[in-house]
Design a protein around this motif. Structure first.
Motif, short mmCIF file in Angstrom:
data_model
loop_
_atom_site.label_atom_id
_atom_site.label_comp_id
_atom_site.label_asym_id
_atom_site.label_seq_id
_atom_site.Cartn_x
_atom_site.Cartn_y
_atom_site.Cartn_z
N GLY A 64 0.82 -1.21 -0.01
CA GLY A 64 0.10 0.10 0.10
C GLY A 64 0.87 1.15 0.12
O GLY A 64 1.90 1.46 -0.52
N GLU A 65 0.27 2.15 0.45
CA GLU A 65 0.90 3.68 0.53
C GLU A 65 2.20 3.32 1.44
O GLU A 65 3.08 4.50 1.43
N ASP A 66 2.45 2.81 2.61
CA ASP A 66 3.59 2.48 3.22
C ASP A 66 3.84 1.02 3.43
O ASP A 66 2.89 0.11 2.94
N ALA A 67 4.90 0.64 3.77
CA ALA A 67 5.45 -0.97 3.84
C ALA A 67 4.49 -1.72 4.71
O ALA A 67 4.41 -2.90 4.37
N ARG A 68 3.93 -0.96 5.77
CA ARG A 68 3.16 -2.03 6.43
C ARG A 68 1.66 -2.05 6.15
O ARG A 68 1.01 -3.05 6.33
N GLN A 69 1.34 -1.50 4.88
CA GLN A 69 -0.17 -1.55 4.44
C GLN A 69 -0.02 -2.50 3.33
O GLN A 69 0.54 -2.54 2.49
N ARG A 70 -1.17 -3.53 3.23
CA ARG A 70 -1.34 -4.32 2.06
C ARG A 70 -2.75 -4.04 1.45
O ARG A 70 -3.66 -3.70 2.20
N ARG A 71 -2.92 -3.90 0.16
CA ARG A 71 -3.98 -3.59 -0.37
C ARG A 71 -4.53 -4.86 -1.27
O ARG A 71 -3.69 -5.64 -1.75
N ILE A 72 -5.66 -5.01 -1.27
CA ILE A 72 -6.37 -6.14 -1.75
C ILE A 72 -7.08 -5.74 -3.42
O ILE A 72 -7.55 -4.63 -3.19
N GLN A 73 -7.11 -6.53 -4.38
CA GLN A 73 -7.74 -6.23 -5.40
C GLN A 73 -8.13 -7.56 -6.14
O GLN A 73 -7.31 -8.56 -6.12
N VAL A 74 -9.06 -7.52 -6.63
CA VAL A 74 -9.73 -8.76 -7.22
C VAL A 74 -9.18 -8.72 -8.52
O VAL A 74 -8.83 -7.79 -9.43
N THR A 75 -8.83 -10.05 -9.02
CA THR A 75 -8.00 -10.34 -10.20
C THR A 75 -8.97 -10.46 -11.33
O THR A 75 -10.36 -10.78 -11.27
N PRO A 76 -8.65 -10.68 -12.49
CA PRO A 76 -9.62 -10.94 -13.87
C PRO A 76 -10.03 -12.24 -13.48
O PRO A 76 -11.14 -12.74 -13.72
N ALA A 77 -9.33 -13.20 -13.01
CA ALA A 77 -9.69 -14.64 -12.67
C ALA A 77 -10.76 -14.41 -11.46
O ALA A 77 -11.77 -15.43 -11.66
#
Length: 124
Positions: A64-77
């Protein structure tokens, strides 16, 4: 009730919780913490529930915006999995509505909304 949906979604290799997460996550990429708050879940519970979706290749995580943050995103699959699951979910929803009747279904939703509001308590 959730077992009915789980059975209906089995051909798409999803359970109701996974389907809900995929559907809601497909709106926009967001941090795991932000998404957990939106879902009313604990961050660690959401992280655990995301693992099979990541393993299936339906959800990806990125910094994410910093190293501690994880962002999730739905893939095409993942979007294809949602597309397979939507008619299965809708068929289960239609069957439940036929069995409970429209008024019964509306009453159930009202009771669930009330219970959620009471359990969450006042929001600051």
């Amino acid at each position: 009730m959730s077992q009915r949906y789980d059975q209906a979604l089995a051909p798409a290799q999803l359970n109701l919780n996974q389907y809900s997460i995929l559907r809601r996550a497909s709106a926009a990429p967001r941090s795991i913490g932000e998404f957990a708050r939106e879902l009313g879940m604990d961050r660690s519970t959401l992280s655990r529930d995301l693992k099979p979706l990541v393993a299936a290749g339906w959800v990806a995580t990125a910094a994410g915006e910093d190293a501690r943050q994880r962002r999730i995103q739905v893939t095409p699959a993942g979007k294809r999995a949602i597309a397979r699951a939507i008619p299965l979910w809708q068929a289960a929803q239609d069957a439940i509505e036929r069995e409970l009747g429209r008024d019964g279904l509306l009453a159930l939703h009202a009771q669930l909304d009330l219970a959620i509001a009471q359990l969450q308590g006042p929001r600051a």
